[in-house]
Design an enzyme around this catalytic site. Structure first.
Site, PDB file in Angstrom:
ATOM      1  N   SER A   1      -3.327  13.396   5.583  1.00  0.00           N
ATOM      2  CA  SER A   1      -3.148  12.225   6.442  1.00  0.00           C
ATOM      3  C   SER A   1      -4.046  12.331   7.676  1.00  0.00           C
ATOM      4  O   SER A   1      -5.270  12.326   7.560  1.00  0.00           O
ATOM      5  CB  SER A   1      -1.672  12.069   6.819  1.00  0.00           C
ATOM      6  OG  SER A   1      -1.432  10.836   7.458  1.00  0.00           O
TER       7      SER A   1
ATOM      8  N   HIS B   1       1.114   4.712   5.247  1.00  0.00           N
ATOM      9  CA  HIS B   1       0.431   4.786   3.950  1.00  0.00           C
ATOM     10  C   HIS B   1       0.990   3.778   2.948  1.00  0.00           C
ATOM     11  O   HIS B   1       1.164   4.081   1.766  1.00  0.00           O
ATOM     12  CB  HIS B   1       0.482   6.212   3.393  1.00  0.00           C
ATOM     13  CG  HIS B   1      -0.177   7.213   4.293  1.00  0.00           C
ATOM     14  ND1 HIS B   1      -1.543   7.233   4.504  1.00  0.00           N
ATOM     15  CD2 HIS B   1       0.343   8.201   5.072  1.00  0.00           C
ATOM     16  CE1 HIS B   1      -1.825   8.201   5.366  1.00  0.00           C
ATOM     17  NE2 HIS B   1      -0.714   8.791   5.728  1.00  0.00           N
TER      18      HIS B   1
END
Length: 232
Positions: free
Chosen positions: A11, A116
């Protein structure tokens, strides 16, 4: 020092990997991640979205069940390992998914948004505009993309990966399988904690030759790794 054979970051950590590879400068990355966080917080009103960790079910099973959810948007957000997957989306949809999945273990995460997922589309659009103004270089060594789980080697691929990872799942498990295909022998996690080395330890237990795992979070641990890899 030695140059890594490749790098990967989970991430936000993808920015760290790209700085290490010389694709972004430290200053560029700081500005981008600050804006990224701001844009993601603005994308979804507080309390609307959430995330949940699902343990003990495979990716295919989860994907099939998520298609049956009717109360809102929910999708896979992190494919962390073959036995740990995070889903995210609108709160009511995530709760419905948890009921339908009936996983051996499922935990709602204390997070501020459904990261996400497609709900982050406004953030992705704003970040893309920022990235268009930044000079991105080809990585000096291969970096594994969160978005594809595959190696990227060009500035264009870097820009695409950073934009699309905001609205797509972090493919960490496929990323580690890509690392295995590259024949990694040593894996070093930088930063506090051992979350990623813990995941890799579980992922690599079925590999013919699991890599040596290290964590570096201060000068003492750096020296410890140096001594271990130099034979003392």
């Amino acid at each position: 020092g030695q140059q890594p054979a490749l790098a990967a970051g989970h991430s936000l950590g993808e920015y760290s990997a790209l700085v290490a590879a010389g694709s972004l400068s430290f200053e560029q990355a700081l500005k981008l991640v600050a804006n990224r966080g701001k844009y993601m917080m603005e994308a979804v009103p507080p309390g609307l979205g959430t995330m949940a960790a699902i343990m003990g079910l495979d990716y295919g099973k989860i994907e099939e069940v998520l298609k049956e959810v009717s109360s809102g948007l929910v999708q896979v957000a992190n494919w962390n390992s073959d036995e740990q997957i995070v889903i995210a989306g609108e709160k009511r949809a995530v709760e419905e998914a948890m009921e339908k999945l009936r996983a051996p273990r499922a935990v709602l995460l204390q997070v501020s948004g459904p990261f996400h997922t497609k709900l982050m589309s406004p953030a992705a659009e704003k970040l893309k505009a920022d990235l268009d103004l930044v000079t991105i270089k080809d990585p000096a060594f291969p970096v594994i993309s969160n978005y594809t789980g595959k190696i990227i080697t060009t500035a264009a691929e870097v820009k695409e990966s950073l934009t699309k990872q905001i609205v797509n799942p972090v493919l960490w498990y496929p990323s580690m399988m890509t690392a295995d295909q590259q024949g990694i022998e040593v894996a070093v996690e930088f930063g506090p904690g051992r979350v990623l080395t813990g995941l890799l330890k579980r992922i690599s237990r079925r590999w013919p030759k699991p890599p040596a795992l290290y964590n570096i979070d201060d000068l003492a641990s750096l020296e410890k790794v140096r001594q271990a890899e130099s034979g003392g």
